[in-house]
Design a protein around this motif. Structure first.
Motif, PDB file in Angstrom:
ATOM      1  N   PHE A 398       0.837  -1.194   0.000  1.00 38.48           N
ATOM      2  CA  PHE A 398       0.000   0.000   0.000  1.00 38.48           C
ATOM      3  C   PHE A 398       0.876   1.251   0.000  1.00 38.48           C
ATOM      4  N   LYS A 399       0.614   2.118  -0.942  1.00 41.81           N
ATOM      5  CA  LYS A 399       1.366   3.363  -1.047  1.00 41.81           C
ATOM      6  C   LYS A 399       0.531   4.577  -0.630  1.00 41.81           C
ATOM      7  N   LYS A 400      -0.793   4.484  -0.779  1.00 39.91           N
ATOM      8  CA  LYS A 400      -1.658   5.627  -0.498  1.00 39.91           C
ATOM      9  C   LYS A 400      -2.286   5.455   0.881  1.00 39.91           C
ATOM     10  N   LEU A 401      -1.702   6.098   1.888  1.00 41.58           N
ATOM     11  CA  LEU A 401      -2.194   6.047   3.257  1.00 41.58           C
ATOM     12  C   LEU A 401      -2.523   7.452   3.745  1.00 41.58           C
ATOM     13  N   LYS A 402      -3.475   7.516   4.657  1.00 40.77           N
ATOM     14  CA  LYS A 402      -3.789   8.778   5.326  1.00 40.77           C
ATOM     15  C   LYS A 402      -3.935   8.511   6.822  1.00 40.77           C
ATOM     16  N   PHE A 403      -3.520   9.461   7.637  1.00 43.12           N
ATOM     17  CA  PHE A 403      -3.713   9.407   9.077  1.00 43.12           C
ATOM     18  C   PHE A 403      -4.581  10.596   9.479  1.00 43.12           C
ATOM     19  N   LYS A 404      -5.610  10.304  10.264  1.00 46.54           N
ATOM     20  CA  LYS A 404      -6.552  11.352  10.633  1.00 46.54           C
ATOM     21  C   LYS A 404      -6.739  11.346  12.149  1.00 46.54           C
ATOM     22  N   PRO A 405      -6.704  12.500  12.797  1.00 45.80           N
ATOM     23  CA  PRO A 405      -6.921  12.547  14.253  1.00 45.80           C
ATOM     24  C   PRO A 405      -8.269  11.926  14.624  1.00 45.80           C
ATOM     25  N   ALA A 406      -8.283  11.215  15.749  1.00 45.77           N
ATOM     26  CA  ALA A 406      -9.498  10.536  16.193  1.00 45.77           C
ATOM     27  C   ALA A 406      -9.562  10.568  17.711  1.00 45.77           C
ATOM     28  N   TYR A 407     -10.606   9.909  18.268  1.00 46.11           N
ATOM     29  CA  TYR A 407     -10.749   9.848  19.725  1.00 46.11           C
ATOM     30  C   TYR A 407     -10.926   8.401  20.153  1.00 46.11           C
ATOM     31  N   ALA A 419      -6.736   3.750   3.985  1.00 45.88           N
ATOM     32  CA  ALA A 419      -5.996   3.302   2.807  1.00 45.88           C
ATOM     33  C   ALA A 419      -6.901   3.390   1.590  1.00 45.88           C
ATOM     34  N   TYR A 420      -6.300   3.635   0.423  1.00 45.40           N
ATOM     35  CA  TYR A 420      -7.079   3.844  -0.804  1.00 45.40           C
ATOM     36  C   TYR A 420      -7.619   2.528  -1.324  1.00 45.40           C
ATOM     37  N   HIS A 421      -8.936   2.515  -1.645  1.00 44.23           N
ATOM     38  CA  HIS A 421      -9.630   1.331  -2.164  1.00 44.23           C
ATOM     39  C   HIS A 421     -10.024   1.615  -3.614  1.00 44.23           C
ATOM     40  N   ALA A 422      -9.324   0.976  -4.558  1.00 42.07           N
ATOM     41  CA  ALA A 422      -9.516   1.291  -5.974  1.00 42.07           C
ATOM     42  C   ALA A 422     -10.929   1.008  -6.484  1.00 42.07           C
ATOM     43  N   PRO A 423     -11.568  -0.176  -6.158  1.00 40.78           N
ATOM     44  CA  PRO A 423     -12.910  -0.425  -6.716  1.00 40.78           C
ATOM     45  C   PRO A 423     -13.929   0.645  -6.373  1.00 40.78           C
ATOM     46  N   SER A 424     -13.841   1.240  -5.175  1.00 40.70           N
ATOM     47  CA  SER A 424     -14.800   2.282  -4.803  1.00 40.70           C
ATOM     48  C   SER A 424     -14.235   3.682  -4.980  1.00 40.70           C
ATOM     49  N   ASP A 425     -12.960   3.775  -5.381  1.00 37.01           N
ATOM     50  CA  ASP A 425     -12.294   5.057  -5.627  1.00 37.01           C
ATOM     51  C   ASP A 425     -12.396   5.985  -4.413  1.00 37.01           C
ATOM     52  N   ARG A 426     -12.126   5.439  -3.236  1.00 25.95           N
ATOM     53  CA  ARG A 426     -12.142   6.262  -2.034  1.00 25.95           C
ATOM     54  C   ARG A 426     -11.254   5.608  -0.972  1.00 25.95           C
ATOM     55  N   TYR A 427     -10.991   6.361   0.079  1.00 24.68           N
ATOM     56  CA  TYR A 427     -10.190   5.847   1.187  1.00 24.68           C
ATOM     57  C   TYR A 427     -11.099   5.153   2.196  1.00 24.68           C
ATOM     58  N   LEU A 428     -10.687   3.946   2.626  1.00 24.43           N
ATOM     59  CA  LEU A 428     -11.415   3.187   3.626  1.00 24.43           C
ATOM     60  C   LEU A 428     -10.655   3.210   4.946  1.00 24.43           C
ATOM     61  N   GLU A 429     -11.415   3.325   6.047  1.00 23.33           N
ATOM     62  CA  GLU A 429     -10.772   3.194   7.349  1.00 23.33           C
ATOM     63  C   GLU A 429     -10.345   1.747   7.556  1.00 23.33           C
ATOM     64  N   VAL A 430      -9.085   1.527   7.851  1.00 21.61           N
ATOM     65  CA  VAL A 430      -8.569   0.168   8.028  1.00 21.61           C
ATOM     66  C   VAL A 430      -8.048  -0.060   9.436  1.00 21.61           C
ATOM     67  N   GLY A 431      -8.125   0.940  10.311  1.00 31.26           N
ATOM     68  CA  GLY A 431      -7.665   0.704  11.664  1.00 31.26           C
ATOM     69  C   GLY A 431      -7.650   1.953  12.514  1.00 31.26           C
ATOM     70  N   ASN A 432      -7.395   1.728  13.802  1.00 28.55           N
ATOM     71  CA  ASN A 432      -7.297   2.794  14.774  1.00 28.55           C
ATOM     72  C   ASN A 432      -5.991   2.642  15.527  1.00 28.55           C
ATOM     73  N   SER A 433      -5.447   3.719  15.987  1.00 36.18           N
ATOM     74  CA  SER A 433      -4.140   3.638  16.640  1.00 36.18           C
ATOM     75  C   SER A 433      -3.977   4.816  17.601  1.00 36.18           C
ATOM     76  N   GLY A 434      -2.896   4.754  18.379  1.00 38.07           N
ATOM     77  CA  GLY A 434      -2.621   5.853  19.292  1.00 38.07           C
ATOM     78  C   GLY A 434      -1.589   5.471  20.340  1.00 38.07           C
ATOM     79  N   LEU A 435      -1.365   6.373  21.271  1.00 34.65           N
ATOM     80  CA  LEU A 435      -0.476   6.140  22.406  1.00 34.65           C
ATOM     81  C   LEU A 435      -1.353   5.908  23.639  1.00 34.65           C
TER      82      LEU A 435
END
Length: 488
Positions: A398-407, A419-435
């Motif tokens: 995967f080359k097209k990633l985005k990180f977005k602030p969350a709670y 991460a970018y999902h080609a069939p739907s031509d949009r970014y899908l949420e694939v996980g949550n993370s944090g400290l």
């Protein structure tokens, strides 16, 4: 022309029986009488192998058989049981209901649809009155025909009107079976069938008799059918691929429990007891058992209680914390592992199933897999977190990633991973993370350490890897992906 050495045992036995009689009136009956599979013998006959040895004439047999609906009625046409009682002069509804039991309503409904009966009240008594006695007699006749068909009676002797009614009601159907009349020709009657040995045994070899018998030849160069072999499912392949990545990154694998207490799933993770995620609309609570014991470490329970009441106010209860659930995330496994390690550093991951009471749609399931990861050390930061996740996703391609602030209640800061999902031509949420927050770490013995952690959706990643439009293409009994599908 017959290839005698290549004949199977059943084919040889069939030919030997034909040699003993000049005609066979019914091939189907002949097969049933001698234990042959009709389809096997029919294929042998139609292959042309017996051409010049046997003449055959096609003849079809027609029979009536019960449909699945006819099988379900338990041998009796709905309506006939009540018709027989009424023809005997029994009219009282209470008496009829006691005799027929649960079948009364079904039988009455069948007769009422033909306007043959009706219910009338005479004082305190309810009676079933007969409007069309002829219909009741028809039902008795229909039952007799139905029973005869169930026992395989010849169709020539059945009442035509009853048969027509049973067919319209869907209780019976017509079945036409192919059959053949055979005439054995002189060439077969005089044919000599030498004994052929099909299995070379150790006894034949040791005794030397293999030199005196005729062995059935085998062509080792014959083409064999292309049989599809078993293989791991796409999700299993994806799990193994991800497991290899984390192991190569120096992580140790951990595991947990499918059934957890709310204490480990929520309370240890600094999730308040009135948080919406703990509602039945989001979490699966168990009926048996309804509760699970809290940890034996009373100091841990007391610290978790103190942290909750100090930060959220209100009264923290052990009753709420002990409720049994299907785990909503694998972070409960991380909490247990941190508690076991008591301040030691390390890197851990797990890939396991979780359950959430979500509406199932194109990108959501009620049961799915979560990829859990945690790194414990010193001076870890958001940059550390993004570095681990970027490296992981790059290893997957995967080359097209985005990180977005969350709670999240137990991480601060928190980031969503898209991460970018080609069939739907949009970014899908694939996980949550944090400290992880200090309020969570302190009761577990990690008050002086920093951590980065993530929970990633396996099925979402698989959708991206295999260019799948919806999750139902990856799981369940109706997977229709081409068997050559491979990850991008």
């Amino acid at each position: 022309m017959l290839d005698l050495p290549q004949l199977t045992g059943k084919q040889r036995q069939f030919i030997q029986l034909l040699q003993q009689q000049p005609t066979v009136d019914s091939l189907r009956s002949h097969c049933a009488r001698h234990g042959f599979d009709f389809n096997f013998i029919n294929g042998f006959l139609l292959s042309g192998a017996l051409e010049g040895y046997v003449e055959w004439q096609e003849q079809s047999t027609e029979t009536w058989v019960l449909t699945p609906k006819g099988e379900e009625v338990g041998g009796q046409v709905p309506g006939v049981a009540l018709a027989e009682q009424l023809l005997q002069g029994i009219r009282d509804r209470v008496t009829l209901q006691s005799q027929l039991g649960d079948r009364f309503s079904q039988n009455y409904g069948a007769l009422r649809r033909e306007q043959a009966v009706d219910l009338i009240d005479q004082g305190n008594t309810a009676l079933v009155t007969v409007l069309k006695p002829g219909v009741l007699k028809d039902y008795v006749q229909r039952q007799q025909v139905f029973a005869a068909i169930a026992h395989g009676a010849a169709h020539e002797h059945l009442d035509a009107e009853a048969v027509n009614w049973l067919q319209k009601q869907g209780y019976i159907t017509r079945r036409v079976e192919a059959d053949y009349r055979l005439t054995v020709l002189p060439a077969l009657q005089t044919l000599e069938l030498p004994d052929v040995v099909t299995t070379l045994t150790s006894e034949l070899i040791l005794s030397g008799q293999w030199q005196q018998v005729q062995l059935k030849p085998y062509d080792i160069h014959d083409a064999v059918p292309d049989v599809a072999y078993g293989r791991p499912t796409l999700l299993t392949q994806c799990i193994q691929r991800i497991r290899d990545i984390f192991l190569n990154m120096g992580f140790d694998e951990m595991s947990g429990y499918l059934v957890e207490s709310a204490f480990w799933n929520f309370d240890v993770l600094f999730t308040p007891q009135d948080h919406p995620a703990r509602e039945v609309q989001d979490t699966f609570y168990l009926a048996h058992p309804q509760t699970l014991p809290l940890p034996d470490d009373t100091n841990l329970v007391a610290q978790v209680k103190q942290v909750h009441e100090a930060n959220y106010g209100g009264h923290w209860t052990e009753a709420e914390a002990s409720r049994a659930i299907l785990r909503a995330h694998t972070t409960s496994s991380t909490a247990r592992r941190l508690y076991q390690m008591q301040g030691q550093t390390g890197k851990y991951f797990s890939i396991d199933r979780v359950f959430r009471n979500e509406t199932v749609d194109r990108t959501h399931l009620a049961e799915f897999h979560q990829i859990e990861g945690v790194v414990v050390g010193e001076l870890l930061s958001v940059r550390t977190l993004m570095g681990y996740l970027t490296y992981f996703y790059e290893r997957l391609g995967f080359k097209k990633l985005k990180f977005k602030p969350a709670y999240n209640p137990y991480t601060e800061p928190s980031l969503e991973v898209l991460a970018y999902h080609a069939p739907s031509d949009r970014y899908l949420e694939v996980g949550n993370s944090g400290l992880f927050r200090q309020e969570m770490l302190q009761p577990l013995g990690y008050g002086d350490k920093s951590t980065v952690a993530w929970g990633l959706g396996l099925e979402r990643i698989a959708m991206l890897l295999y260019d799948v439009e919806k999750l139902s293409d990856l799981i369940g009994p109706d997977i229709r992906l081409d068997h050559n599908t491979t990850a991008n």
